[in-house]
Design a protein around this motif. Structure first.
Motif, PDB file in Angstrom:
ATOM      1  N   VAL A 161      48.284  48.961  44.097  1.00 24.16           N
ATOM      2  CA  VAL A 161      48.802  49.913  45.088  1.00 24.16           C
ATOM      3  C   VAL A 161      47.697  50.686  45.799  1.00 24.16           C
ATOM      4  O   VAL A 161      47.739  50.875  47.017  1.00 24.16           O
ATOM      5  CB  VAL A 161      49.816  50.875  44.429  1.00 24.16           C
ATOM      6  CG1 VAL A 161      49.982  52.142  45.246  1.00 24.16           C
ATOM      7  CG2 VAL A 161      51.180  50.202  44.305  1.00 24.16           C
ATOM      8  N   PRO A 162      46.666  51.169  45.097  1.00 24.71           N
ATOM      9  CA  PRO A 162      45.622  51.948  45.794  1.00 24.71           C
ATOM     10  C   PRO A 162      44.830  51.162  46.836  1.00 24.71           C
ATOM     11  O   PRO A 162      44.231  51.768  47.728  1.00 24.71           O
ATOM     12  CB  PRO A 162      44.706  52.410  44.650  1.00 24.71           C
ATOM     13  CG  PRO A 162      45.561  52.380  43.430  1.00 24.71           C
ATOM     14  CD  PRO A 162      46.463  51.209  43.628  1.00 24.71           C
ATOM     15  N   ILE A 163      44.800  49.833  46.747  1.00 24.17           N
ATOM     16  CA  ILE A 163      43.973  49.053  47.671  1.00 24.17           C
ATOM     17  C   ILE A 163      44.406  49.255  49.124  1.00 24.17           C
ATOM     18  O   ILE A 163      43.592  49.655  49.968  1.00 24.17           O
ATOM     19  CB  ILE A 163      43.966  47.558  47.278  1.00 24.17           C
ATOM     20  CG1 ILE A 163      43.250  47.383  45.938  1.00 24.17           C
ATOM     21  CG2 ILE A 163      43.306  46.711  48.364  1.00 24.17           C
ATOM     22  CD1 ILE A 163      43.282  45.968  45.394  1.00 24.17           C
ATOM     23  N   PRO A 164      45.682  49.013  49.499  1.00 24.40           N
ATOM     24  CA  PRO A 164      46.073  49.274  50.891  1.00 24.40           C
ATOM     25  C   PRO A 164      46.116  50.759  51.229  1.00 24.40           C
ATOM     26  O   PRO A 164      45.877  51.135  52.383  1.00 24.40           O
ATOM     27  CB  PRO A 164      47.464  48.637  50.995  1.00 24.40           C
ATOM     28  CG  PRO A 164      47.981  48.633  49.607  1.00 24.40           C
ATOM     29  CD  PRO A 164      46.790  48.399  48.732  1.00 24.40           C
ATOM     30  N   ILE A 165      46.402  51.604  50.234  1.00 26.79           N
ATOM     31  CA  ILE A 165      46.445  53.046  50.502  1.00 26.79           C
ATOM     32  C   ILE A 165      45.056  53.559  50.882  1.00 26.79           C
ATOM     33  O   ILE A 165      44.907  54.326  51.840  1.00 26.79           O
ATOM     34  CB  ILE A 165      46.988  53.807  49.275  1.00 26.79           C
ATOM     35  CG1 ILE A 165      48.468  53.472  49.057  1.00 26.79           C
ATOM     36  CG2 ILE A 165      46.811  55.312  49.448  1.00 26.79           C
ATOM     37  CD1 ILE A 165      49.072  54.115  47.822  1.00 26.79           C
ATOM     38  N   LEU A 166      44.030  53.133  50.137  1.00 22.71           N
ATOM     39  CA  LEU A 166      42.665  53.552  50.441  1.00 22.71           C
ATOM     40  C   LEU A 166      42.233  53.073  51.825  1.00 22.71           C
ATOM     41  O   LEU A 166      41.519  53.774  52.543  1.00 22.71           O
ATOM     42  CB  LEU A 166      41.698  53.024  49.383  1.00 22.71           C
ATOM     43  CG  LEU A 166      41.754  53.707  48.009  1.00 22.71           C
ATOM     44  CD1 LEU A 166      40.905  52.950  46.995  1.00 22.71           C
ATOM     45  CD2 LEU A 166      41.298  55.163  48.110  1.00 22.71           C
ATOM     46  N   GLY A 184      42.290  40.856  54.945  1.00 22.20           N
ATOM     47  CA  GLY A 184      41.545  41.118  53.718  1.00 22.20           C
ATOM     48  C   GLY A 184      41.079  42.561  53.672  1.00 22.20           C
ATOM     49  O   GLY A 184      40.701  43.131  54.702  1.00 22.20           O
ATOM     50  N   ASN A 185      41.078  43.153  52.501  1.00 24.44           N
ATOM     51  CA  ASN A 185      40.785  44.580  52.351  1.00 24.44           C
ATOM     52  C   ASN A 185      39.458  44.977  52.987  1.00 24.44           C
ATOM     53  O   ASN A 185      39.394  45.875  53.830  1.00 24.44           O
ATOM     54  CB  ASN A 185      40.792  44.945  50.861  1.00 24.44           C
ATOM     55  CG  ASN A 185      40.416  46.391  50.624  1.00 24.44           C
ATOM     56  OD1 ASN A 185      40.695  47.263  51.436  1.00 24.44           O
ATOM     57  ND2 ASN A 185      39.773  46.664  49.505  1.00 24.44           N
ATOM     58  N   MET A 186      38.381  44.313  52.616  1.00 21.94           N
ATOM     59  CA  MET A 186      37.069  44.721  53.101  1.00 21.94           C
ATOM     60  C   MET A 186      36.840  44.338  54.560  1.00 21.94           C
ATOM     61  O   MET A 186      36.087  45.000  55.266  1.00 21.94           O
ATOM     62  CB  MET A 186      35.964  44.124  52.214  1.00 21.94           C
ATOM     63  CG  MET A 186      36.000  44.613  50.773  1.00 21.94           C
ATOM     64  SD  MET A 186      36.321  46.393  50.583  1.00 21.94           S
ATOM     65  CE  MET A 186      34.987  47.105  51.537  1.00 21.94           C
ATOM     66  N   PHE A 187      37.488  43.270  55.026  1.00 22.19           N
ATOM     67  CA  PHE A 187      37.394  42.912  56.441  1.00 22.19           C
ATOM     68  C   PHE A 187      38.025  43.996  57.314  1.00 22.19           C
ATOM     69  O   PHE A 187      37.551  44.282  58.405  1.00 22.19           O
ATOM     70  CB  PHE A 187      38.089  41.570  56.703  1.00 22.19           C
ATOM     71  CG  PHE A 187      37.314  40.387  56.236  1.00 22.19           C
ATOM     72  CD1 PHE A 187      36.370  39.788  57.058  1.00 22.19           C
ATOM     73  CD2 PHE A 187      37.516  39.865  54.970  1.00 22.19           C
ATOM     74  CE1 PHE A 187      35.640  38.683  56.622  1.00 22.19           C
ATOM     75  CE2 PHE A 187      36.795  38.764  54.524  1.00 22.19           C
ATOM     76  CZ  PHE A 187      35.856  38.171  55.349  1.00 22.19           C
ATOM     77  N   VAL A 188      39.119  44.597  56.813  1.00 26.33           N
ATOM     78  CA  VAL A 188      39.782  45.671  57.553  1.00 26.33           C
ATOM     79  C   VAL A 188      38.992  46.972  57.423  1.00 26.33           C
ATOM     80  O   VAL A 188      38.749  47.671  58.415  1.00 26.33           O
ATOM     81  CB  VAL A 188      41.228  45.877  57.042  1.00 26.33           C
ATOM     82  CG1 VAL A 188      41.880  47.061  57.742  1.00 26.33           C
ATOM     83  CG2 VAL A 188      42.050  44.613  57.279  1.00 26.33           C
ATOM     84  N   SER A 189      38.564  47.293  56.205  1.00 22.73           N
ATOM     85  CA  SER A 189      37.907  48.584  55.951  1.00 22.73           C
ATOM     86  C   SER A 189      36.608  48.742  56.722  1.00 22.73           C
ATOM     87  O   SER A 189      36.254  49.850  57.133  1.00 22.73           O
ATOM     88  CB  SER A 189      37.639  48.742  54.454  1.00 22.73           C
ATOM     89  OG  SER A 189      38.838  48.728  53.713  1.00 22.73           O
ATOM     90  N   ARG A 190      35.896  47.649  56.942  1.00 22.73           N
ATOM     91  CA  ARG A 190      34.604  47.758  57.637  1.00 22.73           C
ATOM     92  C   ARG A 190      34.763  48.155  59.109  1.00 22.73           C
ATOM     93  O   ARG A 190      33.782  48.497  59.761  1.00 22.73           O
ATOM     94  CB  ARG A 190      33.838  46.442  57.526  1.00 22.73           C
ATOM     95  CG  ARG A 190      34.432  45.290  58.296  1.00 22.73           C
ATOM     96  CD  ARG A 190      33.590  44.028  58.166  1.00 22.73           C
ATOM     97  NE  ARG A 190      33.372  43.643  56.778  1.00 22.73           N
ATOM     98  CZ  ARG A 190      33.025  42.410  56.407  1.00 22.73           C
ATOM     99  NH1 ARG A 190      32.845  41.467  57.319  1.00 22.73           N
ATOM    100  NH2 ARG A 190      32.850  42.123  55.139  1.00 22.73           N
TER     101      ARG A 190
END
Length: 315
Positions: A161-166, A184-190
């Motif tokens: 759950v915290p992955i998309p929330i973060l 992908g999490n890191m592709f979006v976060s960057r």
């Protein structure tokens, strides 16, 4: 539009653009047909297996319930990823809503963790069947499967759950182009103008907590199985014992090998084309899902006979 504490201006993002294979556009044409075939094969094979287990009373056993759970997870993962990728390839529909992107991110992380955990439970099932055959029916019961399913669901839902929330809480600057076919999490976060160190640490910790611990337990199970098998004296007992684990071991190889190659290429991204990790990530959602039910259908006599009976009945 918001002023950020470091002086940058962040723009509210209503959608992202999935920009994959721009360096190798020919990949889209060559990949679309086999990917379509994999998707149809995964949907058809898993649906056939689920119907067979549901209709055949002889298959109402814990091992086949676990296999049905694996098929359900494969279907959800395929439906979450592959149709959107094909829409990009065929119709250039690269836009994905902000909420839809983070929902896809959550489902991918959560259900991959569930799939890994299911393999771990199946490894325990094979361990009990080989190492404690006389106690198998008292240990691996329908109640065990229910408890295992609850554990699989609760563990992965809560930890992922915290992955998309973060990622969703970050401020996103003007750029909204994701260099991938999926969220992908890191592709979006960057894309954010915030510090994503926490995101990276949690993604790494969650990945190794879920997938890493499962692979270690699976490895230990097969060490114990191999040790028990080598002690068998009866003629043909070793071959028979190993054959009961063969299908499960092949499925683990499909799942872990593609995942391992994806991780290694992502780590060594300076030495390989940026399109390679993207390709492997897509294939990881298609190849295991298509091959899992086929391997069990071909190697398991009870499932093969159940499918044949259903075909004779006109299903």
């Amino acid at each position: 539009m918001r002023a950020h504490q470091n002086g940058t201006i962040s723009i509210d993002v209503s959608n992202f653009i999935l920009n994959c294979f721009v360096r190798s556009p020919i990949w889209q044409r060559w990949l679309s047909l086999p990917l379509s075939f994999l998707f149809l094969l995964a949907m058809g094979a898993n649906a056939t297996l689920l119907i067979t287990v549901r209709m055949e009373a002889a298959l109402h056993q814990p091992m086949y319930y676990l296999l049905s759970l694996l098929s359900l997870l494969d279907i959800v993962l395929c439906l979450t990823v592959i149709p959107k990728v094909l829409a990009i390839f065929w119709f250039d529909l690269r836009s994905i809503g902000f909420s839809a992107c983070f929902l896809q991110m959550y489902i991918m992380n959560c259900f991959q963790g569930m799939e890994s955990c299911t393999f771990m439970v199946m490894a325990y099932d094979r361990y009990v069947a080989i190492c404690h055959p006389l106690r198998y029916s008292s240990i691996i019961t329908d109640q065990f499967v229910v408890k295992a399913a609850i554990f699989i669901l609760a563990r992965n839902v809560l930890i992922t759950v915290p992955i998309p929330i973060l990622s969703a809480r970050l401020y996103y600057c003007g750029k909204n182009v994701i260099e991938n076919c999926i969220c992908g999490n890191m592709f979006v976060s960057r894309l954010s103008c915030d510090d994503v160190t926490i995101n990276r640490i949690y993604q790494f910790a969650a990945g190794w907590t879920l997938l890493g611990s499962d692979l270690v337990l699976i490895f230990l199970s097969y060490i114990l199985i191999l040790r028990a098998v080598l002690r068998l004296k009866a003629e043909g007992a070793v071959t028979k014992a190993l054959s009961t684990c063969g299908s499960h071991f092949i499925l683990i190889l499909f799942f872990s090998t593609i995942l391992l190659v994806f991780v290694l290429t992502h780590v060594a991204k300076n030495q390989v084309s940026p399109d390679v990790p993207v390709l492997l990530n897509i294939l990881h959602h298609g190849i295991p899902a298509a091959l899992n039910p086929i391997v069990y259908g071909v190697r398991t006599q009870e499932i093969k006979q159940g499918i044949q009976r259903l075909l004779k009945k006109g299903w």
